[in-house]
Design a protein around this motif. Structure first.
Motif, short mmCIF file in Angstrom:
data_model
loop_
_atom_site.label_atom_id
_atom_site.label_comp_id
_atom_site.label_asym_id
_atom_site.label_seq_id
_atom_site.Cartn_x
_atom_site.Cartn_y
_atom_site.Cartn_z
N GLY A 44 0.82 -1.21 0.00
CA GLY A 44 0.00 0.00 0.00
C GLY A 44 0.85 1.26 0.00
O GLY A 44 0.57 2.23 -0.71
N THR A 57 -3.76 4.34 -9.40
CA THR A 57 -4.55 3.35 -8.66
C THR A 57 -4.99 3.91 -7.32
O THR A 57 -6.13 3.72 -6.90
CB THR A 57 -3.71 2.08 -8.44
N ILE A 58 -4.10 4.62 -6.64
CA ILE A 58 -4.42 5.16 -5.33
C ILE A 58 -5.51 6.24 -5.42
O ILE A 58 -6.27 6.44 -4.48
CB ILE A 58 -3.15 5.70 -4.64
N SER A 61 -8.90 4.52 -5.11
CA SER A 61 -9.07 3.58 -4.01
C SER A 61 -10.23 3.92 -3.10
O SER A 61 -10.86 3.02 -2.55
CB SER A 61 -7.77 3.49 -3.20
N SER A 66 -10.19 10.07 -2.17
CA SER A 66 -8.85 9.82 -2.68
C SER A 66 -8.55 10.64 -3.94
O SER A 66 -7.42 11.04 -4.16
CB SER A 66 -8.64 8.33 -2.94
#
Length: 116
Positions: A44, A57-58, A61, A66
Motif C-alpha cells: 500500500g 490506482t491510489i 481507491s 482519494s
C-alpha cells in the motif's frame, strides 16, 4: 509503472528485508504473520509516489476522497513525477509516516493502540 507494479515492488522489498535482516543485521526475526502484514503495508505504501496523478490506482481507491487528495498532492508537488518522485518527496512521506506512528488511541477494551 502501474499501481500493481508499485505494490508488488513494495511487497517484494519487505519480504527481502524481513528474510535477510535477522541474518545480516542481527534484528529480531519477523514471524510469518509479520511478513504477510508487512508485505501488505508496504504494498500500500508503495502506491504513495503516484499520489500526484489523477488516474493512479491510489486515486481510485476511495472515491471521491482519494481523488481530491491526489489532486491536492499533484497541485502541491508540481504534477506527476515531480515532487513525489524526488528525495524531498521521500523525506516528506517518511515524516508523515513517522508522525502517524506517534498517534495513539486509548480504548477500554484494548488499551493503547498505535493508530499510524
Amino acid at each position: 509503472m502501474k499501481g500493481a507494479h508499485h505494490a508488488l515492488c513494495g511487497a517484494a522489498a519487505w519480504v527481502a528485508v524481513a528474510s535477510t535482516a535477522p541474518l545480516t543485521l542481527g534484528w529480531y526475526p519477523v514471524g510469518p504473520l509479520g511478513v504477510v502484514a508487512g508485505a501488505l503495508v508496504c504494498a500500500g505504501a508503495a502506491l504513495a509516489p503516484d499520489a500526484d496523478h489523477h488516474d493512479a490506482t491510489i486515486a481510485h481507491s476511495l472515491p471521491p476522497v482519494s481523488q481530491w487528495v491526489c489532486d491536492a498532492v499533484g497541485a502541491v508537488s508540481g504534477g506527476h513525477r515531480n515532487g513525489t518522485h524526488s528525495v524531498l518527496g521521500v523525506a516528506a512521506l517518511v515524516g508523515v509516516a513517522w508522525a502517524a506512528g506517534k498517534v495513539t488511541a486509548t480504548t477500554s477494551a484494548l488499551g493503547d493502540l498505535a493508530v499510524g
